[in-house]
Design an enzyme around this catalytic site. Structure first.
Site, PDB file in Angstrom:
ATOM      1  N   SER A  64       0.798  -1.239   0.000  1.00 55.40           N
ATOM      2  CA  SER A  64       0.000   0.000   0.000  1.00 55.40           C
ATOM      3  C   SER A  64       0.824   1.280   0.000  1.00 55.40           C
ATOM      4  O   SER A  64       0.263   2.364  -0.172  1.00 55.40           O
ATOM      5  CB  SER A  64      -0.927   0.026   1.207  1.00 55.40           C
ATOM      6  N   LYS A  67       0.312   3.364  -2.941  1.00 57.81           N
ATOM      7  CA  LYS A  67      -0.858   4.246  -3.066  1.00 57.81           C
ATOM      8  C   LYS A  67      -0.450   5.728  -2.995  1.00 57.81           C
ATOM      9  O   LYS A  67      -1.096   6.607  -3.563  1.00 57.81           O
ATOM     10  CB  LYS A  67      -1.897   3.908  -1.992  1.00 57.81           C
ATOM     11  N   TYR A 187      -3.287  -1.948 -10.652  1.00 58.82           N
ATOM     12  CA  TYR A 187      -3.280  -1.829  -9.183  1.00 58.82           C
ATOM     13  C   TYR A 187      -2.432  -2.937  -8.541  1.00 58.82           C
ATOM     14  O   TYR A 187      -1.603  -2.670  -7.664  1.00 58.82           O
ATOM     15  CB  TYR A 187      -4.725  -1.856  -8.660  1.00 58.82           C
ATOM     16  N   TYR A 239      -4.093   2.665   7.838  1.00 61.27           N
ATOM     17  CA  TYR A 239      -5.302   1.869   8.039  1.00 61.27           C
ATOM     18  C   TYR A 239      -6.120   2.465   9.194  1.00 61.27           C
ATOM     19  O   TYR A 239      -6.220   3.673   9.315  1.00 61.27           O
ATOM     20  CB  TYR A 239      -4.956   0.384   8.286  1.00 61.27           C
ATOM     21  N   VAL A 257       1.101  -3.751   3.756  1.00 56.37           N
ATOM     22  CA  VAL A 257       1.088  -5.058   4.411  1.00 56.37           C
ATOM     23  C   VAL A 257       2.345  -5.889   4.135  1.00 56.37           C
ATOM     24  O   VAL A 257       2.502  -6.981   4.678  1.00 56.37           O
ATOM     25  CB  VAL A 257      -0.186  -5.885   4.086  1.00 56.37           C
TER      26      VAL A 257
HETATM   27  N1  GLU Z   1      -2.160  -5.451  -2.360  1.00 61.28           N
HETATM   28  C1  GLU Z   1      -2.799  -5.345  -1.086  1.00 61.28           C
HETATM   29  C2  GLU Z   1      -4.289  -5.439  -1.271  1.00 61.28           C
HETATM   30  O1  GLU Z   1      -4.773  -4.941  -2.251  1.00 61.28           O
HETATM   31  C3  GLU Z   1      -2.432  -4.028  -0.479  1.00 61.28           C
HETATM   32  C4  GLU Z   1      -2.841  -3.999   0.915  1.00 61.28           C
HETATM   33  C5  GLU Z   1      -2.034  -3.068   1.754  1.00 61.28           C
HETATM   34  O2  GLU Z   1      -0.809  -3.031   1.749  1.00 61.28           O
HETATM   35  O3  GLU Z   1      -2.730  -2.377   2.485  1.00 61.28           O
HETATM   36  O4  GLU Z   1      -4.974  -6.019  -0.465  1.00 61.28           O
END
Ligand code: GLU
Length: 303
Positions: A64, A67, A187, A239, A257
């Site tokens: 993430s 992002k 993504y 999160y 994650v």
């Molecule tokens: N590729 C993970 C997902 O889409 C990213 C989750 C993360 O790092 O928060 O669930």
């Protein structure tokens, strides 16, 4: 301030705790195989001083944290129009939750939950090759080539049923313009970028430099856009633990994650810590502990 001894001291403090608590993300099979007992940290100051300790050169799945960079591309390309379909509020829900999305007619709460990042990626797909754009940005920001880990990308594609649901759900509300499979392919690849702590500390350098590229000095984003990214990191970057991060660490952070967390001290430095074992909120347990030690030891904070 001399940062090298501070990072080394932190490694010594966390070393006895390695592998003792938390769990490696297991819902993505390729991540479940990563050995938990690893820890690295690195930072780069605005005047180019670097420090690193532990497994700072080991590449890990940025997940993430990508992002942040997708958002940077989206803000750069679309300006305020990016916010037509994406909110700026903490979600108070798990990062892959569908419930809120239904109540809010397919508009994700923020760009750092999965739905929000998928919506940002959709806008990037409309602009051209979203996968190449991210690699180009990251390679330029850390001054060396950055690649996807294709095994992780394939693993995510094979098991990413919730993300597929989120993409299709937003499409049903008319909030995704492109083919959902193409958006998810981009993504999943974004999440599957492999980088080290040192590379991420360098790459996030524009966030502590009011939007200026860490090496070339070119203005990537305006000062105002950069402040906005930092504010979103503080409120939504970790999160459902953003309040705890603000309370204990006091810096804008973005976690993934894969166990990485990047943090920004505006006008001073950017840093990255990594340890794969996560707590119940999906944040790196020792990464969070290390960041708390760092801000306590240095007195650095945005407050
Ligand atoms: N590729 C993970 C997902 O889409 C990213 C989750 C993360 O790092 O928060 O669930």
């Amino acid at each position: 301030m001399q940062f090298q001894p501070i990072l080394e001291e932190i490694v010594e403090t966390v070393r006895p705790l390695l592998g003792a608590q938390g769990h490696v993300a297991n819902y993505i099979p390729a991540l479940a195989r990563v050995p938990a007992a690893q820890f690295g940290s690195a930072l780069r100051t605005c005047d180019g001083q670097e420090a690193q300790a532990g497994d700072s050169g080991t590449r890990f799945s940025i997940q993430s944290i990508s992002k942040l960079f997708a958002l940077t591309l989206g803000m750069g390309a679309l300006g305020d129009a990016l916010w037509d379909r994406i909110g700026r509020e903490p979600s108070g829900n798990p990062f892959n939750s569908l419930v809120q999305l239904e109540a809010e007619q397919g508009t994700p709460r923020n760009p750092f939950i999965n739905a929000g990042a998928i919506a940002v990626t959709d806008r990037l797909v409309s602009q051209g090759d979203a996968k190449a754009a991210l690699l180009e940005l990251l390679s330029s920001l850390c001054n060396e080539p950055v690649h996807f880990d294709e095994e992780v990308a394939a693993s995510e594609a094979a098991t990413g049923f919730r993300n597929m649901a989120l993409g299709n759900f937003m499409k049903s509300f008319g909030k995704i313009d492109n083919d959902v499979a193409a958006v998810l392919d981009a993504y999943f690849h974004h999440c599957a970028v492999g980088m080290s702590c040192l590379q991420l500390a360098r790459a996030t350098g524009y966030l502590c430099r009011d939007g200026r590229h860490p090496f070339s000095g070119e203005q990537l984003l305006t000062e105002r856009q950069t402040r906005r990214i930092n504010s979103l990191m503080l409120t939504c970057g970790t999160y459902d633990a953003a309040g705890e991060f603000a309370f204990r660490i006091g810096l804008p952070c973005k976690s993934g994650v894969g166990g990485g967390i990047v943090a920004v001290v505006p006008d001073r430095l950017s840093l990255c810590v990594w340890s794969p074992a996560l707590d119940a909120t999906g944040n790196s347990l020792l990464g969070m502990h290390a960041l708390e030690l760092f801000t306590t030891r240095t007195g650095l904070s945005v407050f």
